[in-house]
Design a protein around this motif. Structure first.
Motif, PDB file in Angstrom:
ATOM      1  N   LEU A 100      12.296  85.793  62.125  1.00 11.52           N
ATOM      2  CA  LEU A 100      13.558  85.549  62.726  1.00 11.52           C
ATOM      3  C   LEU A 100      14.805  85.733  61.589  1.00 11.52           C
ATOM      4  CD1 LEU A 100      12.435  82.628  64.917  1.00 11.52           C
ATOM      5  CD2 LEU A 100      12.636  84.857  65.514  1.00 11.52           C
ATOM      6  N   ALA A 101      15.933  85.831  62.007  1.00 13.27           N
ATOM      7  CA  ALA A 101      17.041  86.064  61.462  1.00 13.27           C
ATOM      8  C   ALA A 101      17.971  84.786  61.872  1.00 13.27           C
ATOM      9  CB  ALA A 101      17.443  87.304  61.068  1.00 13.27           C
ATOM     10  N   TYR A 108      17.813  85.340  65.791  1.00 18.29           N
ATOM     11  CA  TYR A 108      17.146  86.791  66.039  1.00 18.29           C
ATOM     12  C   TYR A 108      15.973  87.060  65.763  1.00 18.29           C
ATOM     13  CZ  TYR A 108      22.446  86.851  66.509  1.00 18.29           C
ATOM     14  OH  TYR A 108      23.785  86.468  67.104  1.00 18.29           O
ATOM     15  N   ILE A 109      15.252  87.783  66.557  1.00 21.46           N
ATOM     16  CA  ILE A 109      14.064  88.340  66.370  1.00 21.46           C
ATOM     17  C   ILE A 109      13.987  89.574  65.249  1.00 21.46           C
ATOM     18  CG2 ILE A 109      11.792  89.195  66.893  1.00 21.46           C
ATOM     19  CD1 ILE A 109      12.106  87.666  69.660  1.00 21.46           C
ATOM     20  N   ALA A 110      13.728  89.630  64.167  1.00 21.83           N
ATOM     21  CA  ALA A 110      14.005  90.611  63.233  1.00 21.83           C
ATOM     22  C   ALA A 110      12.625  91.519  63.490  1.00 21.83           C
ATOM     23  CB  ALA A 110      14.213  90.149  62.112  1.00 21.83           C
ATOM     24  N   ASP A 111      11.346  91.039  63.258  1.00 21.88           N
ATOM     25  CA  ASP A 111      10.192  91.453  63.460  1.00 21.88           C
ATOM     26  C   ASP A 111       9.121  90.677  64.155  1.00 21.88           C
ATOM     27  OD1 ASP A 111       8.543  93.552  63.180  1.00 21.88           O
ATOM     28  OD2 ASP A 111       7.957  93.476  60.935  1.00 21.88           O
ATOM     29  N   GLY A 112       8.116  91.198  64.829  1.00 24.72           N
ATOM     30  CA  GLY A 112       7.259  90.296  65.660  1.00 24.72           C
ATOM     31  C   GLY A 112       7.555  90.094  67.036  1.00 24.72           C
ATOM     32  N   TRP A 164      12.407  98.683  60.882  1.00 26.33           N
ATOM     33  CA  TRP A 164      11.294  98.422  59.942  1.00 26.33           C
ATOM     34  C   TRP A 164      11.974  97.445  58.987  1.00 26.33           C
ATOM     35  CZ3 TRP A 164       6.095  99.843  60.240  1.00 26.33           C
ATOM     36  CH2 TRP A 164       5.362  99.672  58.999  1.00 26.33           C
ATOM     37  N   PHE A 165      11.467  96.538  58.971  1.00 29.62           N
ATOM     38  CA  PHE A 165      11.943  95.370  57.802  1.00 29.62           C
ATOM     39  C   PHE A 165      10.912  95.429  56.755  1.00 29.62           C
ATOM     40  CE2 PHE A 165      14.170  93.773  61.320  1.00 29.62           C
ATOM     41  CZ  PHE A 165      15.409  93.405  60.616  1.00 29.62           C
TER      42      PHE A 165
END
Length: 412
Positions: free
Chosen positions: A149-150, A206-210, A397-398
């Motif tokens: 998350l961000a 914010y959902i960054a990845d997942g 893609w993080f």
């Protein structure tokens, strides 16, 4: 405001962190995952991708796969490979990649915040991937992969993080990909209260990845809540495992596309179709990575091409104006026949960390065409999420990736 809680994590026993920590389950193909577990049987991937313990004839989503995951996890806990903290804590998780550091707060986010869009998503998910993680979480009674998350810059949290990092890390190791990992434990009451109250002032995360892991954890929680008439909201399944980073620290790489065929066109015919919509510049054998929005690299028939979209092609809509949308709407859909990239098995997605050589290899071995995109920015991501809209799947893609197995959140 965001409900971000401390929790009592299961963590690897001291000294085992490096051997257990694993990249997320979904960055590997089945073959790659199996090779990794054969190389390192202590990797958490043996639990996250338990099909690695079976012959390839066994379906990835077979019941015995999830039974094996649960059995392995229970065994590792019984053998003392994982130890649960005695009380709820927050944790700091720092990663250093090529000299760049990002430090996240490990905690549990609220299922209700996801439902009420305080936890904001920006991508669609694929149903079959959700079902896989739902079964995994259910079988293990454990959330094993944290959601990335961000949040926007917060000076209070910045000061707390800096203060905690003045102390010695609880653990520190360098993984095989030369990324440094450090963990601190926040277990004193004053700091725990300060972190909790600081997040209570954060209007959105914010959902960054997942996205798939998050959607799966939420669906498990909502179902268990429905099945429990005495639900109070305090039960562990009402929360999901997350690591929260300040957005300014994060790095997004390109997320590229490979289409396995040309939908009946010859390479020459497809080039003509592309030239009807984009300015096409041959690059020969020189790999091309775009340096700005609206520019694309294309690998076709052993050659690279640069595609440039005309300014008139980009609408003002925050989703339709993304490069991933331009490519889908102008070429992948109408020309290559990829109607729904979430379900079409002719398309695959390749993270930028794998390099342009991976795109060349896939096209040489499988045929078709590959596209390299300019990375989406954090500003784009937050703009889309704030508008309540969704990007196409596999838009971001993080790097570096969070490791699984360093923190586990039990649901019982």
């Amino acid at each position: 405001m965001a409900e971000i809680r401390p929790f009592a994590a299961y963590r690897p026993a001291g000294g085992l962190e490096r051997r257990i920590a694993a990249l997320p389950y979904d960055v590997y193909s089945r073959g790659e995952a199996k090779k990794e577990v054969e190389r390192n049987p202590e990797s958490f991937l043996a639990i996250d991708r338990a099909e690695t313990g079976f012959e390839d004839s066994v379906d990835t989503c077979a019941p015995e796969v999830y039974e094996r995951a649960a059995g392995l996890l229970e065994e590792w806990i019984r053998r003392g490979r994982f130890v649960r903290d005695e009380k709820p804590c927050y944790y700091l998780y720092e990663q250093i990649m090529e000299g760049r550091s990002q430090t996240g707060i490990v905690a549990c986010a609220s299922v209700d915040d996801y439902v009420n869009q305080v936890v904001k998503k920006h991508e669609n998910t694929r149903e079959e991937k959700e079902l896989d993680r739902i079964r995994h979480v259910d079988a293990c009674n454990m959330q094993t992969g944290p959601i990335f998350l961000a949040y926007r810059k917060n000076e209070v949290l910045q000061k707390i993080i800096a203060s905690v990092k003045e102390g010695k890390p609880e653990c520190e190791f360098t993984s095989d990909d030369q990324i440094v990992h450090r963990v601190w434990v926040i277990d004193d009451g004053e700091r725990i209260s300060a972190v909790y109250e600081a997040f209570r002032q954060v209007p959105a995360v914010y959902i960054a990845d997942g996205h798939h892991r998050c959607a799966s954890a939420v669906k498990v929680g909502l179902r268990r809540r429905k099945e429990n008439p005495a639900n109070t909201g305090e039960e562990a399944y009402n929360y999901f495992l997350a690591v929260l980073f300040q957005d300014e620290e994060l790095c997004i790489l390109d997320y590229n596309r490979v289409v396995r065929d040309l939908n009946g066109y010859t390479p020459e015919q497809f080039l003509e179709k592309a030239a009807e919509r984009f300015s096409v510049t041959p690059m020969g054998g020189e790999a091309f990575r775009p340096g700005k929005k609206g520019s694309f690299g294309m690998y076709l028939g052993g050659c690279w091409y640069r595609l440039d979209a005309p300014d008139s092609m980009r609408p003002g809509d925050p989703v339709k104006g993304l490069d991933v949308s331009l490519l889908q709407d102008q070429l992948l859909g109408p020309v290559l026949g990829i109607g729904d990239p979430r379900t079409d098995r002719r398309i695959d997605f390749v993270g930028g960390i794998r390099g342009l050589g991976e795109l060349e290899r896939r096209v040489r071995e499988e045929g078709g065409v590959a596209f390299c995109l300019y990375p989406v920015s954090m500003e784009d991501l937050e703009r889309v999420a704030d508008a309540g809209l969704l990007m196409p799947p596999k838009s971001t893609w993080f790097e570096p990736k969070l490791r699984s197995g360093l923190f586990l959140h039990g649901l019982l």
